[in-house]
Motif scaffolding. Structure first.
Motif, PDB file in Angstrom:
ATOM      1  N   ASP A   1      55.159  44.088  45.796  1.00 13.66           N
ATOM      2  CA  ASP A   1      53.838  43.754  45.253  1.00 13.66           C
ATOM      3  C   ASP A   1      53.986  43.032  43.917  1.00 13.66           C
ATOM      4  O   ASP A   1      54.492  43.609  42.951  1.00 13.66           O
ATOM      5  CB  ASP A   1      53.011  45.026  45.079  1.00 13.66           C
ATOM      6  N   ILE A   2      53.523  41.792  43.862  1.00  7.87           N
ATOM      7  CA  ILE A   2      53.624  41.010  42.627  1.00  7.87           C
ATOM      8  C   ILE A   2      52.582  41.404  41.588  1.00  7.87           C
ATOM      9  O   ILE A   2      52.717  41.044  40.420  1.00  7.87           O
ATOM     10  CB  ILE A   2      53.525  39.482  42.884  1.00  7.87           C
ATOM     11  N   ALA A   3      51.572  42.166  41.983  1.00  7.78           N
ATOM     12  CA  ALA A   3      50.522  42.561  41.045  1.00  7.78           C
ATOM     13  C   ALA A   3      50.920  43.776  40.208  1.00  7.78           C
ATOM     14  O   ALA A   3      50.209  44.139  39.273  1.00  7.78           O
ATOM     15  CB  ALA A   3      49.224  42.854  41.801  1.00  7.78           C
ATOM     16  N   LEU A   4      52.054  44.391  40.537  1.00  7.70           N
ATOM     17  CA  LEU A   4      52.516  45.568  39.812  1.00  7.70           C
ATOM     18  C   LEU A   4      53.778  45.232  39.020  1.00  7.70           C
ATOM     19  O   LEU A   4      54.638  44.497  39.514  1.00  7.70           O
ATOM     20  CB  LEU A   4      52.837  46.710  40.791  1.00  7.70           C
ATOM     21  N   PRO A   5      53.913  45.798  37.818  1.00  9.64           N
ATOM     22  CA  PRO A   5      55.140  45.574  37.039  1.00  9.64           C
ATOM     23  C   PRO A   5      56.370  46.076  37.801  1.00  9.64           C
ATOM     24  O   PRO A   5      56.273  46.982  38.630  1.00  9.64           O
ATOM     25  CB  PRO A   5      54.916  46.408  35.771  1.00  9.64           C
ATOM     26  N   PHE A   6      57.519  45.507  37.463  1.00 12.08           N
ATOM     27  CA  PHE A   6      58.757  45.850  38.152  1.00 12.08           C
ATOM     28  C   PHE A   6      58.957  47.362  38.230  1.00 12.08           C
ATOM     29  O   PHE A   6      58.831  48.079  37.247  1.00 12.08           O
ATOM     30  CB  PHE A   6      59.980  45.232  37.463  1.00 12.08           C
ATOM     31  N   GLY A   7      59.275  47.833  39.436  1.00 10.07           N
ATOM     32  CA  GLY A   7      59.635  49.222  39.647  1.00 10.07           C
ATOM     33  C   GLY A   7      58.481  50.190  39.766  1.00 10.07           C
ATOM     34  O   GLY A   7      58.692  51.365  40.034  1.00 10.07           O
ATOM     35  N   THR A   8      57.244  49.708  39.582  1.00 11.16           N
ATOM     36  CA  THR A   8      56.079  50.579  39.686  1.00 11.16           C
ATOM     37  C   THR A   8      55.883  51.010  41.132  1.00 11.16           C
ATOM     38  O   THR A   8      56.004  50.196  42.054  1.00 11.16           O
ATOM     39  CB  THR A   8      54.809  49.850  39.197  1.00 11.16           C
ATOM     40  N   LEU A   9      55.576  52.282  41.324  1.00 13.17           N
ATOM     41  CA  LEU A   9      55.317  52.829  42.655  1.00 13.17           C
ATOM     42  C   LEU A   9      53.826  53.087  42.779  1.00 13.17           C
ATOM     43  O   LEU A   9      53.241  53.740  41.929  1.00 13.17           O
ATOM     44  CB  LEU A   9      56.095  54.142  42.829  1.00 13.17           C
ATOM     45  N   ARG A  10      53.213  52.550  43.825  1.00  4.33           N
ATOM     46  CA  ARG A  10      51.804  52.795  44.097  1.00  4.33           C
ATOM     47  C   ARG A  10      51.656  53.110  45.562  1.00  4.33           C
ATOM     48  O   ARG A  10      51.949  52.274  46.416  1.00  4.33           O
ATOM     49  CB  ARG A  10      51.002  51.542  43.745  1.00  4.33           C
ATOM     50  N   MET A  11      51.219  54.315  45.857  1.00  3.92           N
ATOM     51  CA  MET A  11      51.036  54.737  47.249  1.00  3.92           C
ATOM     52  C   MET A  11      49.557  54.850  47.560  1.00  3.92           C
ATOM     53  O   MET A  11      48.765  55.307  46.737  1.00  3.92           O
ATOM     54  CB  MET A  11      51.714  56.091  47.485  1.00  3.92           C
ATOM     55  N   ARG A  12      49.188  54.425  48.765  1.00  2.00           N
ATOM     56  CA  ARG A  12      47.822  54.538  49.275  1.00  2.00           C
ATOM     57  C   ARG A  12      47.892  54.961  50.737  1.00  2.00           C
ATOM     58  O   ARG A  12      48.877  54.703  51.418  1.00  2.00           O
ATOM     59  CB  ARG A  12      47.082  53.199  49.179  1.00  2.00           C
ATOM     60  N   THR A  13      46.808  55.559  51.217  1.00  5.66           N
ATOM     61  CA  THR A  13      46.770  55.986  52.623  1.00  5.66           C
ATOM     62  C   THR A  13      46.069  54.984  53.525  1.00  5.66           C
ATOM     63  O   THR A  13      46.073  55.148  54.743  1.00  5.66           O
ATOM     64  CB  THR A  13      46.062  57.342  52.762  1.00  5.66           C
ATOM     65  N   LYS A  14      45.469  53.979  52.940  1.00  2.00           N
ATOM     66  CA  LYS A  14      44.827  52.908  53.707  1.00  2.00           C
ATOM     67  C   LYS A  14      44.476  51.802  52.728  1.00  2.00           C
ATOM     68  O   LYS A  14      44.635  51.948  51.522  1.00  2.00           O
ATOM     69  CB  LYS A  14      43.570  53.404  54.431  1.00  2.00           C
ATOM     70  N   GLY A  15      43.987  50.699  53.276  1.00  4.42           N
ATOM     71  CA  GLY A  15      43.537  49.641  52.390  1.00  4.42           C
ATOM     72  C   GLY A  15      43.824  48.258  52.912  1.00  4.42           C
ATOM     73  O   GLY A  15      44.430  48.082  53.971  1.00  4.42           O
ATOM     74  N   SER A  16      43.399  47.294  52.139  1.00  4.92           N
ATOM     75  CA  SER A  16      43.554  45.894  52.536  1.00  4.92           C
ATOM     76  C   SER A  16      45.019  45.480  52.430  1.00  4.92           C
ATOM     77  O   SER A  16      45.844  46.196  51.863  1.00  4.92           O
ATOM     78  CB  SER A  16      42.702  44.994  51.641  1.00  4.92           C
ATOM     79  N   ASP A  17      45.303  44.310  52.934  1.00  6.94           N
ATOM     80  CA  ASP A  17      46.664  43.791  52.854  1.00  6.94           C
ATOM     81  C   ASP A  17      46.988  43.269  51.460  1.00  6.94           C
ATOM     82  O   ASP A  17      48.146  43.021  51.146  1.00  6.94           O
ATOM     83  CB  ASP A  17      46.897  42.705  53.910  1.00  6.94           C
ATOM     84  N   GLY A  18      45.979  43.084  50.615  1.00  5.39           N
ATOM     85  CA  GLY A  18      46.223  42.618  49.253  1.00  5.39           C
ATOM     86  C   GLY A  18      46.896  41.260  49.195  1.00  5.39           C
ATOM     87  O   GLY A  18      47.598  40.950  48.235  1.00  5.39           O
ATOM     88  N   GLY A  19      46.711  40.462  50.242  1.00  8.42           N
ATOM     89  CA  GLY A  19      47.333  39.141  50.272  1.00  8.42           C
ATOM     90  C   GLY A  19      48.767  39.149  50.777  1.00  8.42           C
ATOM     91  O   GLY A  19      49.426  38.112  50.783  1.00  8.42           O
TER      92      GLY A  19
END
Length: 187
Positions: free
Chosen positions: A92-110
């Motif tokens: 994910d380019i929208a998150l700083p290097f090494g950041t972990l973001r977990m979700r259970t559903k959602g859009s493809d975010g591009g």
């Protein structure tokens, strides 16, 4: 209980150490830590491990990023894994290097890999962990950036980040998505 953990990336030596292949990199680290190895199978490289009584299939699709849904759909059906036990690791380019973001559903975010998975599964209701790769590139150079190599600083930090992501995956298998998000989205 069965789980399918998918790391997105592109096959081929030219992509091996690129930012876009961080999903493969995470699964390689998990397989190594679990003393298992990948074998070439239909639509990808596959490894199987056990964690706390659960059967966990690791998948690195060979369909290239933009067609990842074909491999994911096949392996969900082949392993008879319920959709709620699917976890996809993606850059994910929208998150700083090494950041972990977990979700259970959602859009493809591009992200084209997630877009194809959503289309072929007919759902976006599956867990995903985004690995931040940063977005330090000039306008119009996104493709060059995501297909570019890690910086020396990123390479130095990679082992600790990979361990964190492996721990989050094992947590997902052990205690589920909600508790894993509470524990890991803050780190």
């Amino acid at each position: 209980m069965k789980y399918l953990i998918v790391g997105l990336g592109n096959i081929g030596a030219e992509y091996a150490e690129t930012r876009h292949n961080v999903g493969f990199k995470v699964l390689d680290a998990l397989a190594e830590a679990s003393n298992t190895s990948f074998t070439t199978d239909r639509y990808g490289a596959v490894a199987e491990m056990r964690h706390r009584g659960h059967i966990v299939t690791l998948l690195k699709p060979s369909t290239y990023m933009n067609l990842s849904g074909k491999a994911v759909r096949y392996w969900l059906e082949a392993t008879r894994t319920p959709l709620e036990n699917l976890l996809v690791i993606v850059d994910d380019i929208a998150l700083p290097f090494g950041t972990l973001r977990m979700r259970t559903k959602g859009s493809d975010g591009g992200h084209n890999g997630l877009k194809n998975i959503n289309e072929l599964l007919g759902s976006d209701a599956y867990a995903r962990i985004r690995f931040g790769i940063g977005g330090d590139f000039p306008r119009g150079f996104q493709v060059d950036y995501v297909l570019g190599q890690w910086t020396d600083e990123e390479r130095k930090l990679m082992p600790e980040r990979l361990k964190l992501f492996c721990d989050a995956i094992l947590s997902f298998v052990s205690i589920g998505a909600a508790r894993t998000m509470n524990a890991f989205n803050k780190k």
